[in-house]
Design an enzyme around this catalytic site. Structure first.
Site, mmCIF file in Angstrom:
data_model
loop_
_atom_site.group_PDB
_atom_site.id
_atom_site.type_symbol
_atom_site.label_atom_id
_atom_site.label_comp_id
_atom_site.label_asym_id
_atom_site.label_seq_id
_atom_site.Cartn_x
_atom_site.Cartn_y
_atom_site.Cartn_z
ATOM 1 N N ILE A 138 -58.978 -88.287 -38.103
ATOM 2 C CA ILE A 138 -59.019 -88.601 -36.540
ATOM 3 C C ILE A 138 -57.966 -87.125 -35.627
ATOM 4 C CG2 ILE A 138 -56.903 -90.031 -35.387
ATOM 5 C CD1 ILE A 138 -55.503 -90.633 -37.986
ATOM 6 N N GLU A 192 -53.155 -82.820 -52.095
ATOM 7 C CA GLU A 192 -53.620 -80.853 -51.695
ATOM 8 C C GLU A 192 -53.531 -80.278 -53.496
ATOM 9 O OE1 GLU A 192 -53.090 -79.165 -48.496
ATOM 10 O OE2 GLU A 192 -53.671 -80.845 -48.032
ATOM 11 N N LYS A 207 -47.895 -79.865 -40.876
ATOM 12 C CA LYS A 207 -48.655 -80.495 -39.238
ATOM 13 C C LYS A 207 -47.623 -80.830 -37.881
ATOM 14 C CE LYS A 207 -51.774 -82.859 -42.513
ATOM 15 N NZ LYS A 207 -51.855 -83.787 -43.507
ATOM 16 N N GLY A 306 -58.770 -87.257 -47.362
ATOM 17 C CA GLY A 306 -60.044 -87.660 -48.151
ATOM 18 C C GLY A 306 -61.444 -86.255 -47.608
HETATM 19 N N1 LIG Z 1 -58.483 -82.880 -49.067
HETATM 20 C C1 LIG Z 1 -58.004 -83.705 -48.151
HETATM 21 O O1 LIG Z 1 -57.916 -85.036 -47.564
HETATM 22 C C2 LIG Z 1 -57.393 -82.481 -47.720
HETATM 23 C C3 LIG Z 1 -57.804 -81.118 -47.264
HETATM 24 N N2 LIG Z 1 -57.512 -80.443 -46.170
HETATM 25 C C4 LIG Z 1 -57.119 -79.079 -46.916
HETATM 26 O O2 LIG Z 1 -58.672 -78.735 -47.014
HETATM 27 C C5 LIG Z 1 -58.726 -77.083 -47.575
HETATM 28 C C6 LIG Z 1 -59.163 -77.552 -48.679
HETATM 29 O O3 LIG Z 1 -58.668 -78.975 -48.788
HETATM 30 P P1 LIG Z 1 -59.298 -79.901 -50.637
HETATM 31 O O4 LIG Z 1 -61.053 -79.672 -50.260
HETATM 32 O O5 LIG Z 1 -58.954 -80.601 -50.860
HETATM 33 O O6 LIG Z 1 -58.862 -78.556 -52.123
HETATM 34 P P2 LIG Z 1 -59.859 -78.374 -52.839
HETATM 35 O O7 LIG Z 1 -58.835 -77.614 -54.287
HETATM 36 O O8 LIG Z 1 -60.373 -79.575 -53.565
HETATM 37 O O9 LIG Z 1 -60.488 -77.326 -52.816
HETATM 38 C C7 LIG Z 1 -60.377 -75.548 -52.543
HETATM 39 C C8 LIG Z 1 -61.392 -75.003 -53.365
HETATM 40 O O10 LIG Z 1 -61.205 -73.786 -52.701
HETATM 41 C C9 LIG Z 1 -61.790 -73.035 -54.169
HETATM 42 N N3 LIG Z 1 -60.710 -71.374 -54.186
HETATM 43 C C10 LIG Z 1 -59.722 -71.301 -54.179
HETATM 44 N N4 LIG Z 1 -60.236 -69.893 -53.897
HETATM 45 C C11 LIG Z 1 -60.840 -69.486 -53.732
HETATM 46 C C12 LIG Z 1 -61.625 -68.126 -53.361
HETATM 47 N N5 LIG Z 1 -60.665 -67.162 -53.310
HETATM 48 N N6 LIG Z 1 -62.820 -67.747 -52.840
HETATM 49 C C13 LIG Z 1 -63.739 -68.919 -53.272
HETATM 50 N N7 LIG Z 1 -63.113 -70.303 -53.179
HETATM 51 C C14 LIG Z 1 -61.704 -70.665 -53.827
HETATM 52 C C15 LIG Z 1 -60.835 -73.651 -55.444
HETATM 53 O O11 LIG Z 1 -61.727 -73.171 -56.255
HETATM 54 C C16 LIG Z 1 -61.716 -74.804 -54.848
HETATM 55 O O12 LIG Z 1 -62.634 -75.354 -55.499
HETATM 56 C C17 LIG Z 1 -57.141 -76.872 -47.568
HETATM 57 O O13 LIG Z 1 -56.283 -76.278 -46.842
HETATM 58 C C18 LIG Z 1 -56.672 -78.278 -47.595
HETATM 59 O O14 LIG Z 1 -55.372 -78.401 -47.067
HETATM 60 C C19 LIG Z 1 -57.268 -80.826 -45.000
HETATM 61 C C20 LIG Z 1 -57.235 -82.447 -44.446
HETATM 62 C C21 LIG Z 1 -57.239 -83.222 -45.438
HETATM 63 N N1 LIG Z 2 -53.064 -83.914 -49.085
HETATM 64 C C1 LIG Z 2 -52.721 -83.968 -47.222
HETATM 65 C C2 LIG Z 2 -54.694 -84.017 -46.649
HETATM 66 C C3 LIG Z 2 -54.765 -84.024 -45.730
HETATM 67 O O1 LIG Z 2 -54.199 -83.854 -44.552
HETATM 68 C C4 LIG Z 2 -52.391 -85.722 -47.315
HETATM 69 O O2 LIG Z 2 -52.068 -86.282 -47.849
HETATM 70 O O3 LIG Z 2 -52.558 -85.938 -45.615
HETATM 71 NA NA NA Z 3 -57.869 -84.492 -37.391
#
Ligand SMILES: NC(=O)C1=CN([C@@H]2O[C@H](COP(=O)(O)OP(=O)(O)OC[C@H]3O[C@@H](n4cnc5c(N)ncnc54)[C@H](O)[C@@H]3O)[C@@H](O)[C@H]2O)C=CC1
Ligand SMILES: N[C@@H](CC=O)C(=O)O
Ligand code: NA
Length: 430
Positions: A138, A192, A207, A306
């Site tokens: 969004i 998360e 947020k 997502g």
């Molecule tokens: N999944 C979601 O729906 C959303 C996620 N976010 C944010 O996006 C970010 C990523 O979230 P996701 O992709 O869901 O998490 P995830 O856990 O799936 O991906 C994070 C990746 O970073 C890698 N990682 C960790 N430390 C590392 C390092 N030092 N060097 C290289 N890679 C490293 C991990 O192995 C993992 O594969 C977070 O900050 C989360 O809060 C924001 C909005 C929505």
């Molecule tokens: N874990 C978060 C991912 C997006 O910010 C959520 O569920 O909203």
């Molecule tokens: Na947004």
């Protein structure tokens, strides 16, 4: 005219969001180039587990040395989708120092240390963009930072956590259990890395801090946000809400005080009427109302979590930052000139739903009503049901200060005839 030399992008993290960013950058390379005015090239992808099979991710770009990647000196934009405070903070700061702008989805970090990150960006003539950090796909950060920059925002209220909304929706609509619904949200990539951040309200509080800071042009960190998660919500609360024609949602609410001299930011479960638009926000969707002096009430709605929806917001920021780079400019930085203080939760004024277990004997209702009156909390409705000498009292109040409600509840607990306070929940959206 299209520049032929590509802008170089480093991706930090290739999990749920990072893998979708890679996919879109690869499959939409031509469109992105046309919209930016130069090709964008993925120059390196830092991962923690290099042996993992990642479909569509060029193996030659993968590295485990994120620090070396951001220090290369030829990187134009770093996309940080690792999450957490460290090493993300050091990597972002290092990226600025080596000439890169940064796009991040990391609300935990921005809410903890946004001021320092913005200062580091400014000191290095770089951009820090984080649309994905709040409410996934969004557009909310950019509208508040740019479209509403000429207006005065007084209130931001909504559902900003997809995981908890998914859990509440499943529990309410299919009768699913809490753990089962959380497992499903995790499998779908909404939660998360540590889902405690979702269910205990830390993610929504981060947020709320970001939204309050941008909306009110002040500094709000996650520590300033009053936070209550989902774990205390019982099936009885949800049933009680239903009986009142309400549903339970985890809300984030940021408000400017009526005198304009302070702000509040809070995250907690609340009952809202089924007729309110937020009641029909299902699954991992988010919805946020923004109330501004001239604009009136705006509603932002869409997928809040997502991989692909979040990547959409990341890519939007990437395009903006690349355009700025080509123009030799930077976008808007931090606007925190009002320095408004953040008032504690006690100053918040709202309505309450209180459920008490009491002795079913003459005078108890009067005793309870007296306690409310003594603390200046006015009762709107009372419902009593009971048998065998015990009764349940469900009281809904008019608007009152949170501090007054807390002392009312403290005094109620002292009464011998009050066996227990079964639940207290705020009522919003009326
Ligand atoms: N999944 C979601 O729906 C959303 C996620 N976010 C944010 O996006 C970010 C990523 O979230 P996701 O992709 O869901 O998490 P995830 O856990 O799936 O991906 C994070 C990746 O970073 C890698 N990682 C960790 N430390 C590392 C390092 N030092 N060097 C290289 N890679 C490293 C991990 O192995 C993992 O594969 C977070 O900050 C989360 O809060 C924001 C909005 C929505
Ligand atoms: N874990 C978060 C991912 C997006 O910010 C959520 O569920 O909203
Ligand atoms: Na947004």
């Amino acid at each position: 005219m299209m520049r032929t030399r590509p802008l170089k992008v480093a991706l930090l993290g290739c999990g749920v969001v990072g893998s979708e960013v890679t996919r879109i950058m690869t499959t939409h390379a031509d469109d992105l180039a046309a919209r930016i005015g130069a090709p964008v090239e993925l120059a390196g992808i830092a991962v923690r587990r290099p042996d993992r099979v990642r479909e569509g991710v060029p193996a030659e770009l993968v590295t485990t040395d994120a620090t070396a990647l951001v220090k290369r000196g030829d990187i134009d934009v770093v996309i940080e989708v690792i999450g957490g405070i460290e090493p993300a903070r050091t990597l972002i700061t290092t990226a600025f120092e080596h000439g890169a702008s940064v796009v991040s989805a990391n609300k935990a970090l921005v809410a903890a240390d946004g001021a320092a990150l913005h200062a580091a960006a400014e000191a290095n003539d770089a951009d820090l963009y984080y649309e994905a950090a709040v409410a996934g796909a969004i557009p909310l950060v950019r509208p508040l930072r740019e479209s509403l920059a000429g207006d005065t925002v007084n209130r931001v209220l909504g559902i900003v956590n997809g995981t908890t909304n998914f859990i509440l929706d499943k529990m309410d609509s299919t009768g699913a259990g809490y753990s089962e619904a959380l497992d499903e949200a995790t499998a779908l990539g909404y939660a998360e890395a540590d889902p405690t951040a979702d269910v205990e309200g830390f993610d929504a509080a981060a947020k709320a801090a970001i939204l309050a800071g941008i909306a009110f042009h002040t500094r709000v960190t996650i520590d300033d946000v009053h936070r209550e998660g989902l774990t205390e919500v019982t099936a009885a609360d949800i049933a009680s809400a239903k009986r009142m024609g309400c549903t339970v949602k985890l809300l984030a609410i940021c408000e400017r005080a009526a005198d304009g001299a302070s702000v509040t930011a809070r995250v907690h479960p609340a009952m809202i009427p089924l007729t309110h638009p937020l009641a029909s926000v299902r699954e991992a969707y988010n919805a946020v109302f923004v109330e501004a002096e001239a604009a009136g009430q705006l509603m932002f709605y869409g997928p809040g979590a997502g991989g692909a929806p979040t990547a959409s917001a990341v890519l939007g920021d990437l395009v903006a930052v690349c355009r700025n780079k080509l123009a030799g400019a930077t976008g808007p930085g931090e606007s925190a000139y009002t320095r408004l203080p953040v008032s504690p939760m006690g100053a918040v004024v709202t309505r309450y739903h209180i459920s008490l277990d009491v002795a079913d004997k003459p005078g108890v209702l009067a005793q309870v009503a007296t306690i409310f009156a003594e603390h200046g909390v006015s009762i709107d409705t009372v419902r009593q049901s009971g048998k065998d000498g015990e009764a349940s009292l469900v009281i809904v109040t008019h608007r009152a200060a949170d501090a007054a409600l807390s002392s009312t509840v403290g005094a109620l607990r002292e009464l011998d005839t009050v066996r227990g306070v079964a639940s207290i929940m705020r009522v919003e959206g009326e």
